[in-house]
Design a protein around this motif. Structure first.
Motif, PDB file in Angstrom:
ATOM      1  N   CYS A 120       0.534  -0.917  -0.243  1.00 44.43           N
ATOM      2  CA  CYS A 120      -0.502  -0.226  -0.099  1.00 44.43           C
ATOM      3  C   CYS A 120       0.617   1.261  -0.098  1.00 44.43           C
ATOM      4  O   CYS A 120       0.618   2.308  -0.533  1.00 44.43           O
ATOM      5  CB  CYS A 120      -1.163  -0.158   1.644  1.00 44.43           C
ATOM      6  N   THR A 121       2.132   1.357   0.360  1.00 44.79           N
ATOM      7  CA  THR A 121       2.544   2.568   0.755  1.00 44.79           C
ATOM      8  C   THR A 121       4.476   1.848   0.946  1.00 44.79           C
ATOM      9  O   THR A 121       4.397   1.357   0.925  1.00 44.79           O
ATOM     10  CB  THR A 121       2.586   2.985   2.534  1.00 44.79           C
ATOM     11  N   ASP A 122       4.872   2.862   0.273  1.00 45.07           N
ATOM     12  CA  ASP A 122       6.485   2.934  -0.049  1.00 45.07           C
ATOM     13  C   ASP A 122       6.517   4.018   0.771  1.00 45.07           C
ATOM     14  O   ASP A 122       6.177   5.497   0.339  1.00 45.07           O
ATOM     15  CB  ASP A 122       7.014   3.057  -1.218  1.00 45.07           C
ATOM     16  N   GLN A 123       7.369   3.932   1.819  1.00 40.32           N
ATOM     17  CA  GLN A 123       8.295   4.632   2.751  1.00 40.32           C
ATOM     18  C   GLN A 123       9.613   4.603   3.174  1.00 40.32           C
ATOM     19  O   GLN A 123      10.213   3.366   2.643  1.00 40.32           O
ATOM     20  CB  GLN A 123       7.614   4.707   3.667  1.00 40.32           C
ATOM     21  N   ALA A 124      10.323   5.716   3.563  1.00 42.82           N
ATOM     22  CA  ALA A 124      12.266   5.340   3.649  1.00 42.82           C
ATOM     23  C   ALA A 124      11.695   6.309   4.591  1.00 42.82           C
ATOM     24  O   ALA A 124      11.769   7.323   5.146  1.00 42.82           O
ATOM     25  CB  ALA A 124      12.844   5.561   2.747  1.00 42.82           C
ATOM     26  N   SER A 125      12.603   5.619   5.501  1.00 35.94           N
ATOM     27  CA  SER A 125      13.431   6.350   6.836  1.00 35.94           C
ATOM     28  C   SER A 125      14.683   6.390   6.970  1.00 35.94           C
ATOM     29  O   SER A 125      15.379   5.567   6.919  1.00 35.94           O
ATOM     30  CB  SER A 125      12.691   5.001   8.741  1.00 35.94           C
ATOM     31  N   SER A 126      15.153   6.663   8.180  1.00 37.76           N
ATOM     32  CA  SER A 126      16.615   7.615   7.874  1.00 37.76           C
ATOM     33  C   SER A 126      16.576   6.978   9.120  1.00 37.76           C
ATOM     34  O   SER A 126      15.871   7.216   9.682  1.00 37.76           O
ATOM     35  CB  SER A 126      16.798   8.785   7.250  1.00 37.76           C
ATOM     36  N   PHE A 127      18.320   6.546   8.957  1.00 44.65           N
ATOM     37  CA  PHE A 127      18.690   6.159  10.477  1.00 44.65           C
ATOM     38  C   PHE A 127      20.152   6.338  10.924  1.00 44.65           C
ATOM     39  O   PHE A 127      21.260   6.574  10.233  1.00 44.65           O
ATOM     40  CB  PHE A 127      18.574   4.144  10.895  1.00 44.65           C
ATOM     41  N   ASP A 128      20.728   7.165  11.938  1.00 38.33           N
ATOM     42  CA  ASP A 128      21.793   7.166  12.280  1.00 38.33           C
ATOM     43  C   ASP A 128      22.399   6.234  13.357  1.00 38.33           C
ATOM     44  O   ASP A 128      22.150   6.001  14.345  1.00 38.33           O
ATOM     45  CB  ASP A 128      21.695   9.094  13.272  1.00 38.33           C
ATOM     46  N   LEU A 129      23.414   5.559  12.861  1.00 38.67           N
ATOM     47  CA  LEU A 129      24.378   4.790  12.986  1.00 38.67           C
ATOM     48  C   LEU A 129      24.546   5.077  14.343  1.00 38.67           C
ATOM     49  O   LEU A 129      24.741   4.645  15.551  1.00 38.67           O
ATOM     50  CB  LEU A 129      24.509   3.393  12.417  1.00 38.67           C
TER      51      LEU A 129
END
Length: 116
Positions: A53-62
């Motif tokens: 249903c949705t394409d989403q991207a999340s950013s992560f700060d290692l």
């Protein structure tokens, strides 16, 4: 099967497709892929969720995560997702977003034709 794998792309030592199960998290995947390279922009690791249903991207700060040790900050990774580690050579935001858009659009096209 492709449905139980996650792709790890970009500035990692062994980019590719990795088996994934619910007991694993982003750190396990990065370890499987040989860890980020020296050029990896570890503050901007991206998890692309391609669902029905949705394409989403999340950013992560290692590095921030490593300092905090707070596992609730880890983005959720599901089978079929793509983890993208940009390179510091691409730290210009426009290049980063262009690359992300390219990854998402290529993956969306592949998903649409059922090859993923």
């Amino acid at each position: 099967s492709p449905g139980s794998t996650v792709r790890v792309l970009g500035a990692v030592n062994r980019p590719g497709r990795y088996q994934f199960n619910d007991s694993m998290n982003l750190l396990d995947l990065l370890a499987e892929a040989g860890g980020p390279t020296r050029e990896a922009w570890q503050e901007r690791i991206v998890v692309v969720n391609l669902s029905c249903c949705t394409d989403q991207a999340s950013s992560f700060d290692l590095p921030a995560f490593a300092r905090s040790g707070d596992f609730s900050r880890l983005p959720v990774v599901r089978a079929g997702d793509t983890v993208y580690v940009p390179s510091t050579a691409q730290s210009n935001w426009r290049v980063f977003f262009d690359t992300l858009r390219d990854v998402v659009s290529v993956l969306s096209i592949i998903a649409l034709i059922g090859a993923l």
